[in-house]
Structures are given as C-alpha cells and as structure tokens.
Design a protein around this motif. Structure first.
Motif, PDB file in Angstrom:
ATOM      1  N   TYR A   1       0.820  -1.217   0.000  1.00 49.85           N
ATOM      2  CA  TYR A   1       0.000   0.000   0.000  1.00 49.85           C
ATOM      3  C   TYR A   1       0.857   1.272   0.000  1.00 49.85           C
ATOM      4  O   TYR A   1       0.320   2.363   0.156  1.00 49.85           O
ATOM      5  CB  TYR A   1      -0.954  -0.004   1.203  1.00 49.85           C
ATOM      6  CG  TYR A   1      -1.875  -1.199   1.188  1.00 49.85           C
ATOM      7  CD1 TYR A   1      -2.897  -1.289   0.246  1.00 49.85           C
ATOM      8  CD2 TYR A   1      -1.683  -2.260   2.061  1.00 49.85           C
ATOM      9  CE1 TYR A   1      -3.724  -2.406   0.201  1.00 49.85           C
ATOM     10  CE2 TYR A   1      -2.511  -3.382   2.016  1.00 49.85           C
ATOM     11  CZ  TYR A   1      -3.525  -3.440   1.076  1.00 49.85           C
ATOM     12  OH  TYR A   1      -4.335  -4.560   1.024  1.00 49.85           O
ATOM     13  N   VAL A   2       2.158   1.104  -0.169  1.00 44.30           N
ATOM     14  CA  VAL A   2       3.079   2.249  -0.232  1.00 44.30           C
ATOM     15  C   VAL A   2       4.000   2.039  -1.432  1.00 44.30           C
ATOM     16  O   VAL A   2       4.713   1.042  -1.496  1.00 44.30           O
ATOM     17  CB  VAL A   2       3.927   2.376   1.050  1.00 44.30           C
ATOM     18  CG1 VAL A   2       4.764   3.654   0.994  1.00 44.30           C
ATOM     19  CG2 VAL A   2       3.053   2.358   2.296  1.00 44.30           C
ATOM     20  N   GLY A   3       3.976   2.969  -2.365  1.00 40.58           N
ATOM     21  CA  GLY A   3       4.847   2.863  -3.526  1.00 40.58           C
ATOM     22  C   GLY A   3       6.221   3.445  -3.252  1.00 40.58           C
ATOM     23  O   GLY A   3       7.225   2.746  -3.235  1.00 40.58           O
ATOM     24  N   ASP A   4       6.268   4.738  -3.014  1.00 41.39           N
ATOM     25  CA  ASP A   4       7.522   5.434  -2.715  1.00 41.39           C
ATOM     26  C   ASP A   4       7.851   5.212  -1.235  1.00 41.39           C
ATOM     27  O   ASP A   4       7.205   5.767  -0.350  1.00 41.39           O
ATOM     28  CB  ASP A   4       7.362   6.923  -3.013  1.00 41.39           C
ATOM     29  CG  ASP A   4       8.651   7.703  -2.824  1.00 41.39           C
ATOM     30  OD1 ASP A   4       9.603   7.171  -2.209  1.00 41.39           O
ATOM     31  OD2 ASP A   4       8.701   8.863  -3.270  1.00 41.39           O
ATOM     32  N   LEU A   5       8.881   4.417  -0.974  1.00 45.63           N
ATOM     33  CA  LEU A   5       9.220   4.031   0.400  1.00 45.63           C
ATOM     34  C   LEU A   5      10.266   4.938   1.047  1.00 45.63           C
ATOM     35  O   LEU A   5      10.687   4.677   2.178  1.00 45.63           O
ATOM     36  CB  LEU A   5       9.728   2.581   0.411  1.00 45.63           C
ATOM     37  CG  LEU A   5       8.692   1.518   0.039  1.00 45.63           C
ATOM     38  CD1 LEU A   5       9.377   0.162  -0.139  1.00 45.63           C
ATOM     39  CD2 LEU A   5       7.597   1.425   1.094  1.00 45.63           C
ATOM     40  N   GLY A   6      10.666   6.007   0.368  1.00 44.10           N
ATOM     41  CA  GLY A   6      11.739   6.845   0.885  1.00 44.10           C
ATOM     42  C   GLY A   6      11.450   7.416   2.266  1.00 44.10           C
ATOM     43  O   GLY A   6      12.290   7.357   3.166  1.00 44.10           O
ATOM     44  N   ALA A   7      10.255   7.974   2.474  1.00 40.15           N
ATOM     45  CA  ALA A   7       9.916   8.584   3.761  1.00 40.15           C
ATOM     46  C   ALA A   7       9.848   7.545   4.872  1.00 40.15           C
ATOM     47  O   ALA A   7      10.233   7.807   6.014  1.00 40.15           O
ATOM     48  CB  ALA A   7       8.585   9.328   3.653  1.00 40.15           C
ATOM     49  N   VAL A   8       9.373   6.345   4.541  1.00 34.98           N
ATOM     50  CA  VAL A   8       9.303   5.271   5.541  1.00 34.98           C
ATOM     51  C   VAL A   8      10.709   4.833   5.942  1.00 34.98           C
ATOM     52  O   VAL A   8      11.014   4.690   7.139  1.00 34.98           O
ATOM     53  CB  VAL A   8       8.496   4.073   5.011  1.00 34.98           C
ATOM     54  CG1 VAL A   8       8.528   2.925   6.019  1.00 34.98           C
ATOM     55  CG2 VAL A   8       7.059   4.483   4.728  1.00 34.98           C
ATOM     56  N   PHE A   9      11.598   4.621   4.969  1.00 32.66           N
ATOM     57  CA  PHE A   9      12.973   4.218   5.279  1.00 32.66           C
ATOM     58  C   PHE A   9      13.655   5.275   6.151  1.00 32.66           C
ATOM     59  O   PHE A   9      14.354   4.940   7.113  1.00 32.66           O
ATOM     60  CB  PHE A   9      13.766   4.015   3.987  1.00 32.66           C
ATOM     61  CG  PHE A   9      13.662   2.634   3.408  1.00 32.66           C
ATOM     62  CD1 PHE A   9      14.794   1.922   3.072  1.00 32.66           C
ATOM     63  CD2 PHE A   9      12.422   2.039   3.189  1.00 32.66           C
ATOM     64  CE1 PHE A   9      14.709   0.646   2.527  1.00 32.66           C
ATOM     65  CE2 PHE A   9      12.320   0.771   2.645  1.00 32.66           C
ATOM     66  CZ  PHE A   9      13.463   0.067   2.321  1.00 32.66           C
ATOM     67  N   ALA A  10      13.450   6.550   5.821  1.00 30.91           N
ATOM     68  CA  ALA A  10      14.063   7.618   6.611  1.00 30.91           C
ATOM     69  C   ALA A  10      13.524   7.625   8.035  1.00 30.91           C
ATOM     70  O   ALA A  10      14.276   7.777   9.010  1.00 30.91           O
ATOM     71  CB  ALA A  10      13.815   8.966   5.949  1.00 30.91           C
ATOM     72  N   GLY A  11      12.206   7.447   8.186  1.00 29.09           N
ATOM     73  CA  GLY A  11      11.594   7.435   9.506  1.00 29.09           C
ATOM     74  C   GLY A  11      12.048   6.251  10.343  1.00 29.09           C
ATOM     75  O   GLY A  11      12.310   6.391  11.546  1.00 29.09           O
TER      76      GLY A  11
END
Length: 294
Positions: free
Chosen positions: A208-218
């Motif tokens: 349910y998440v395409g761009d994972l950049g913000a999740v990886f950073a968090g």
C-alpha cells in the motif's frame, strides 16, 4: 433502494463473468444515483473487463472527482491504466478497506489466502541475527496482530500502528501490545523518539506504499544503532515500483537495495518469497532484513 439493488446485481454479474450485463446494471444504478462514487467505480471495472479502456478511464476519473479522498482507490486503477502513479495508496481507501475487513481478517487471510508473512519475516530475521531478542519492537501496519503473535516470545515490548481503527481494536483484543496507535505510518514514525526501537517490522504493508523513501528515513531515525528493519513486499517491475491489477504496489529488488544504501542500511538478508496466494497461485515477493549501522 433501486440503485443499491442494481448495484448488487451488477456485482454478481461481474463476479460471474458477465461484464456486459454488469455494465448495464451499474449504468441503471447511476441513472438513479448519478453522484455515487462506488457506482462509477464499479462501472469502470465492468468497462475495463470489456476492454473499453478509454471509457473506463473516464469512469475512474469521475469516481475521483466525486470523492477526492478516494475511498474506492480510483487513483490506483488509473495508474494501472497508464495514469499518474501515486506515491502511496489513498489513506481513505486503505482505511475503508481494512475497517470493513477487520472482523474476518485473521480467518480470511490465513485460511483463504494462505498468508504467512509473519513466519516468513521471522525466518529471515533468524537467518540474519540468530537467536536475537528485542527490547522494543515497532509493528508497522500491525493489522490484527499476527506479526506480534509470531515475535512476542523474542520481544520485551511491542508497539503497533495501523491506519484502520477497526484493525487496532482487533489487535488490542490479543493483549500483545504495550501501545497501539491508529495513525498514518510516516506520521507515526515522525512522532516516535529517535533511537527508541531495536526492530521495525512491516509484514505485507508496503503493498500500500509505492515510494518508500519517507518510511525508510523514519525507520532509520527511530532505530537504535544495530537495529533491524524487516519487511516484505510484492516483486514486480525491473526498476522502481508499480501498481498491479490487484491495486497493490510491487517493488523491484534494485529499488529496495538502492533505497537501503541511500538511507544508511546494510542488507543482512534479502530473498525471494511468497507470503500469500491469489486464486490459489503464490504471489511472488521479497523478504528483506536491513541493519542500521552501529
């Protein structure tokens, strides 16, 4: 009632493979209720089955115009047909989907779809860090608590987060969590104390998440040095991420490895897996365990 009845008949026709009959019934329902987003979305699905893709795009766009929060997931359907690719699934779509699904989630997922995401993740973590125990686990997209049940013997405390309040209540009933939050994943991670967790796990969440950049950073900010980030995804494109026919995101191996390096993670385990079935066939995916640098 007339619109509802025709809508239900149309859904039955679509399930039976009668896309032409379904199209006519959905059109009749919309004659009664012309501003009904669910009716337009269903009509779009029938038109897509009939390979009338231009008309299907128009109907999906009408759905989105009537419901900008997009509880139907029309933006995902449009992306699949060549439209702009959203960074994530609409929050309203995910919340609605799982609020409706919550009461039968465990039974349907495990018994009907052969779901084994928590087992796959635990096996991958055991290969990456044999026998390791965790003082604080973040269960990202915790759902009804299936991963918590799999990891509880190795965890001192578990915190869970999910966008669906109904799923949070299902998880609470298991009595496995010290804390639960109904929140968006990136918002939750931004509010967590830095270097406060030893493991962040996301079992079947990144569909349910395409761009994972913000999740990886968090996750990187929230993990202690040496902490693990374990997750599963569906595998699909050769590069980047894409929206599939099931309105779920899939991710390429190269995208996940590049993102890991960008955000300061070392890859401890990466393997091809399947966490569930779709119509009796294994859905291909990845299991990854990343380690934050000491």
């Amino acid at each position: 009632m007339s619109a509802d009845r025709r809508y239900e008949w149309g859904q039955g026709a679509l399930a039976a493979g009668d896309a032409e009959g379904a199209r006519d019934l959905f059109a009749q329902a919309l004659d009664c209720a012309p501003d009904w987003p669910a009716g337009w979305f269903a009509l779009a699905q029938a038109l897509e089955r009939l390979e009338k893709l231009g008309e299907a795009r128009e109907a999906y766009s009408k759905t989105l115009a009537l419901d900008p929060e997009d509880a139907q997931g029309a933006a995902l359907a449009l992306a699949r047909l060549g439209g702009a690719k959203p960074a994530t699934a609409p929050r309203a779509y995910v919340k609605t989907l799982f609020d409706q699904y919550a009461a039968r989630f465990d039974t349907h997922l495990v018994e009907k779809l052969g779901y084994r995401g928590p087992q796959v993740l635990c096996e991958a973590m055991e290969r990456a860090a044999p026998g390791r125990r965790f003082a604080h686990v973040l269960d990202l997209g915790c759902g009804a608590g299936l991963f918590a049940a799999a990891i509880v013997s190795r965890a001192q405390k578990i915190t869970g987060v999910d966008l669906s309040p109904a799923m949070i209540e299902q998880a609470r009933a298991k009595g496995l969590y010290e804390r639960l939050a109904a929140a968006d994943l990136t918002d939750f991670l931004a509010a967590e104390p830095a270097e406060s967790a030893d493991l962040a796990a996301a079992a079947d969440v990144f569909v349910y998440v395409g761009d994972l950049g913000a999740v990886f950073a968090g996750v990187f900010r929230t993990l202690r040095p040496g902490g693990l980030f374990a997750f599963t995804t569906q595998s699909g494109p050769s590069q980047g991420f894409a929206v599939g026919d099931d309105l779920r995101f899939s991710h390429s191996e190269s995208y996940l490895r590049e993102l890991s390096a960008i955000h300061g993670f070392a890859v401890a385990e990466f393997c091809a897996v399947s966490t569930r079935k779709d119509r009796g066939v294994d859905v291909p995916g990845w299991a990854a365990v990343l380690r934050k640098s000491e």
